[in-house]
Design a protein around this motif. Structure first.
Motif, PDB file in Angstrom:
ATOM      1  N   ALA A  91     -15.028 -26.366-131.507  1.00 12.87           N
ATOM      2  CA  ALA A  91     -15.347 -27.446-130.566  1.00 12.87           C
ATOM      3  C   ALA A  91     -14.128 -28.299-130.239  1.00 12.87           C
ATOM      4  N   ASN A  92     -13.204 -28.433-131.186  1.00 20.17           N
ATOM      5  CA  ASN A  92     -11.995 -29.228-130.955  1.00 20.17           C
ATOM      6  C   ASN A  92     -10.736 -28.372-130.921  1.00 20.17           C
ATOM      7  N   GLY A  93     -10.908 -27.060-130.807  1.00 26.12           N
ATOM      8  CA  GLY A  93      -9.759 -26.162-130.788  1.00 26.12           C
ATOM      9  C   GLY A  93      -9.703 -25.292-132.038  1.00 26.12           C
ATOM     10  N   HIS A  94      -8.648 -24.481-132.128  1.00 30.10           N
ATOM     11  CA  HIS A  94      -8.529 -23.500-133.212  1.00 30.10           C
ATOM     12  C   HIS A  94      -7.905 -24.061-134.496  1.00 30.10           C
ATOM     13  N   ARG A  95      -7.223 -25.174-134.401  1.00 24.17           N
ATOM     14  CA  ARG A  95      -6.459 -25.657-135.551  1.00 24.17           C
ATOM     15  C   ARG A  95      -7.334 -25.881-136.781  1.00 24.17           C
ATOM     16  N   SER A  96      -8.476 -26.518-136.618  1.00 24.24           N
ATOM     17  CA  SER A  96      -9.308 -26.847-137.780  1.00 24.24           C
ATOM     18  C   SER A  96      -9.775 -25.589-138.502  1.00 24.24           C
ATOM     19  N   GLY A 121      -4.444 -11.817-139.364  1.00 28.71           N
ATOM     20  CA  GLY A 121      -3.769 -13.088-139.147  1.00 28.71           C
ATOM     21  C   GLY A 121      -2.653 -13.356-140.135  1.00 28.71           C
ATOM     22  N   LEU A 122      -2.818 -12.922-141.371  1.00 27.40           N
ATOM     23  CA  LEU A 122      -1.800 -13.136-142.390  1.00 27.40           C
ATOM     24  C   LEU A 122      -0.507 -12.390-142.103  1.00 27.40           C
ATOM     25  N   PHE A 123      -0.575 -11.381-141.226  1.00 32.81           N
ATOM     26  CA  PHE A 123       0.597 -10.558-140.925  1.00 32.81           C
ATOM     27  C   PHE A 123       1.123 -10.772-139.515  1.00 32.81           C
ATOM     28  N   GLN A 124       0.530 -11.672-138.769  1.00 32.95           N
ATOM     29  CA  GLN A 124       0.892 -11.829-137.357  1.00 32.95           C
ATOM     30  C   GLN A 124       2.195 -12.605-137.158  1.00 32.95           C
ATOM     31  N   THR A 125       2.945 -12.225-136.128  1.00 27.06           N
ATOM     32  CA  THR A 125       4.066 -13.049-135.697  1.00 27.06           C
ATOM     33  C   THR A 125       3.515 -14.243-134.924  1.00 27.06           C
ATOM     34  N   ALA A 126       4.341 -15.248-134.766  1.00 22.70           N
ATOM     35  CA  ALA A 126       3.897 -16.441-134.029  1.00 22.70           C
ATOM     36  C   ALA A 126       3.540 -16.101-132.585  1.00 22.70           C
ATOM     37  N   ASP A 127       4.332 -15.244-131.944  1.00 23.26           N
ATOM     38  CA  ASP A 127       4.067 -14.910-130.541  1.00 23.26           C
ATOM     39  C   ASP A 127       2.782 -14.105-130.390  1.00 23.26           C
ATOM     40  N   TYR A 128       2.558 -13.166-131.293  1.00 28.09           N
ATOM     41  CA  TYR A 128       1.319 -12.369-131.249  1.00 28.09           C
ATOM     42  C   TYR A 128       0.116 -13.290-131.431  1.00 28.09           C
ATOM     43  N   ALA A 129       0.186 -14.173-132.433  1.00 29.62           N
ATOM     44  CA  ALA A 129      -0.907 -15.114-132.679  1.00 29.62           C
ATOM     45  C   ALA A 129      -1.137 -16.011-131.467  1.00 29.62           C
ATOM     46  N   ARG A 130      -0.063 -16.446-130.842  1.00 23.23           N
ATOM     47  CA  ARG A 130      -0.187 -17.338-129.686  1.00 23.23           C
ATOM     48  C   ARG A 130      -0.989 -16.679-128.566  1.00 23.23           C
ATOM     49  N   HIS A 131      -0.725 -15.421-128.285  1.00 21.44           N
ATOM     50  CA  HIS A 131      -1.467 -14.720-127.231  1.00 21.44           C
ATOM     51  C   HIS A 131      -2.942 -14.585-127.597  1.00 21.44           C
ATOM     52  N   LEU A 132      -3.241 -14.335-128.852  1.00 17.63           N
ATOM     53  CA  LEU A 132      -4.638 -14.224-129.272  1.00 17.63           C
ATOM     54  C   LEU A 132      -5.362 -15.558-129.126  1.00 17.63           C
ATOM     55  N   PHE A 133      -4.722 -16.637-129.538  1.00 21.43           N
ATOM     56  CA  PHE A 133      -5.357 -17.954-129.446  1.00 21.43           C
ATOM     57  C   PHE A 133      -5.603 -18.347-127.987  1.00 21.43           C
ATOM     58  N   ILE A 134      -4.654 -18.078-127.130  1.00 25.81           N
ATOM     59  CA  ILE A 134      -4.822 -18.426-125.711  1.00 25.81           C
ATOM     60  C   ILE A 134      -5.977 -17.645-125.111  1.00 25.81           C
ATOM     61  N   ALA A 135      -6.021 -16.346-125.377  1.00 19.87           N
ATOM     62  CA  ALA A 135      -7.094 -15.509-124.828  1.00 19.87           C
ATOM     63  C   ALA A 135      -8.452 -15.927-125.374  1.00 19.87           C
ATOM     64  N   ASN A 136      -8.493 -16.255-126.665  1.00 25.70           N
ATOM     65  CA  ASN A 136      -9.766 -16.638-127.278  1.00 25.70           C
ATOM     66  C   ASN A 136     -10.279 -17.962-126.723  1.00 25.70           C
ATOM     67  N   ALA A 137      -9.371 -18.917-126.536  1.00 28.27           N
ATOM     68  CA  ALA A 137      -9.771 -20.210-125.971  1.00 28.27           C
ATOM     69  C   ALA A 137     -10.298 -20.039-124.552  1.00 28.27           C
ATOM     70  N   GLU A 138      -9.656 -19.158-123.790  1.00 34.80           N
ATOM     71  CA  GLU A 138     -10.122 -18.912-122.424  1.00 34.80           C
ATOM     72  C   GLU A 138     -11.497 -18.249-122.429  1.00 34.80           C
ATOM     73  N   ARG A 140     -13.845 -18.341-124.803  1.00 36.54           N
ATOM     74  CA  ARG A 140     -14.897 -19.207-125.337  1.00 36.54           C
ATOM     75  C   ARG A 140     -14.969 -20.549-124.619  1.00 36.54           C
ATOM     76  N   LYS A 141     -14.019 -20.813-123.732  1.00 39.35           N
ATOM     77  CA  LYS A 141     -13.972 -22.073-122.997  1.00 39.35           C
ATOM     78  C   LYS A 141     -13.917 -23.267-123.951  1.00 39.35           C
ATOM     79  N   THR A 142     -13.013 -23.153-124.930  1.00 36.52           N
ATOM     80  CA  THR A 142     -12.815 -24.210-125.916  1.00 36.52           C
ATOM     81  C   THR A 142     -11.473 -24.886-125.681  1.00 36.52           C
ATOM     82  N   PRO A 143     -11.275 -26.082-126.257  1.00 31.85           N
ATOM     83  CA  PRO A 143      -9.998 -26.772-126.073  1.00 31.85           C
ATOM     84  C   PRO A 143      -8.826 -25.915-126.546  1.00 31.85           C
ATOM     85  N   ARG A 144      -7.724 -26.007-125.850  1.00 30.41           N
ATOM     86  CA  ARG A 144      -6.549 -25.197-126.175  1.00 30.41           C
ATOM     87  C   ARG A 144      -5.559 -26.039-126.975  1.00 30.41           C
ATOM     88  N   ASP A 145      -5.414 -25.724-128.248  1.00 32.04           N
ATOM     89  CA  ASP A 145      -4.444 -26.397-129.122  1.00 32.04           C
ATOM     90  C   ASP A 145      -3.545 -25.337-129.745  1.00 32.04           C
TER      91      ASP A 145
END
Length: 280
Positions: A91-96, A121-138, A140-145
């Motif tokens: 509800a407030n993004g992926h960080r929590s 996730g434990l093996f992901q690079t920062a860039d790979y993780a970033r693309h997953l988080f952006i796609a997931n937020a889009e 699920r229509k959740t806040p992007r953090d």
């Protein structure tokens, strides 16, 4: 949705129906008193919809049994502990959610996991993780953090280098080819994965496309020590801590492990996927 969750939700609905009946009200009368749609009363009583804490408080007040709200909310808490919707978790993004994963990892000595379509996730690079988080937020229509979520995910990876911990993961070969990010990001991710083979706390097995299987890797799951299993679905995450489910997923992990390859064979599969990027 898990059978156990649905059974518990139906039982909660039956209790709501019982309270309404004891008050001598039919569904239409209760709906009018609450200013709800009649269909909502029906869905709640038949276990087709999960009530909110506010729904339960309003229901018990409307039927003249406010003293039962603690009981009902206790039942709901039990449901939410096992079945955690992404809508609420993000509800407030992926960080929590990532910070929760950091805490759960910190209290765990052995993590066993299976992933079928993405790098753990434990093996992901920062860039790979970033693309997953952006796609997931889009999706699920959740806040992007994104930046905060990536930092938390990378923080979690510090546990990989702590003595006394063990991370045993099985990766379906398809995850090496899933194009969830640009090719250059995927190439760096495969290099990172290859570099983890040989780290003394990490055991990485790849399940080849051609492997003989006792069971198919239907979906990903993680086992924390011998106390918790987490399973992601499209709409929710299951947190299973009962003995039967833990034993069932441990058996699934063991069966899948028998089909995995390790060491230089795993390196070869990763290298083949890496080479395939140049041909795309």
């Amino acid at each position: 949705m898990s059978t156990d969750f649905q059974t518990a939700r139906v039982a909660l609905g039956a209790r709501l129906r019982e309270l309404r009946s004891e008050a001598g009200m039919n569904g239409k009368e209760l709906a009018e008193r609450l200013d709800w749609q009649r269909s909502k009363i029906s869905r709640l009583e038949n276990g087709k919809q999960t009530p909110s804490h506010e729904d339960l408080a309003a229901w018990t007040k409307a039927v003249g049994k406010p003293d039962t709200v603690a009981e009902l909310q206790g039942r709901l808490q039990g449901l939410e502990t096992q079945y955690r919707t992404w809508r609420r978790q993000l509800a407030n993004g992926h960080r929590s959610r990532q910070e929760l994963a950091v805490a759960e990892t910190a209290r765990t000595q052995l993590i066993r996991g299976v992933e079928v379509a993405r790098i753990p996730g434990l093996f992901q690079t920062a860039d790979y993780a970033r693309h997953l988080f952006i796609a997931n937020a889009e999706f699920r229509k959740t806040p992007r953090d994104t930046d905060a979520a990536v930092r938390a995910r990378i923080q979690r990876q510090e546990a990989l280098y702590e003595a006394g911990r063990s991370f045993r993961f099985l990766l379906w070969e398809a995850a090496l080819y899933a194009q969830v990010c640009p090719r250059e990001v995927m190439a760096a991710q495969l290099d990172r994965l290859s570099g983890l083979i040989g780290v003394d706390t990490v055991e990485l097995g790849i399940i080849p496309f051609t492997a003989s299987l006792q069971r198919t890797p239907a979906h990903g799951f993680w086992i924390y020590d011998d106390r918790l299993v987490t399973v992601e679905t499209i709409n929710a995450e299951l947190w299973l801590d009962d003995r039967d489910n833990i034993d069932l997923y441990a058996r699934a992990w063991n069966w899948l492990q028998e089909s995995a390859v390790y060491g230089h064979q795993a390196h070869r599969l990763i290298a083949r996927a890496r080479a395939a990027l140049a041909l795309m």
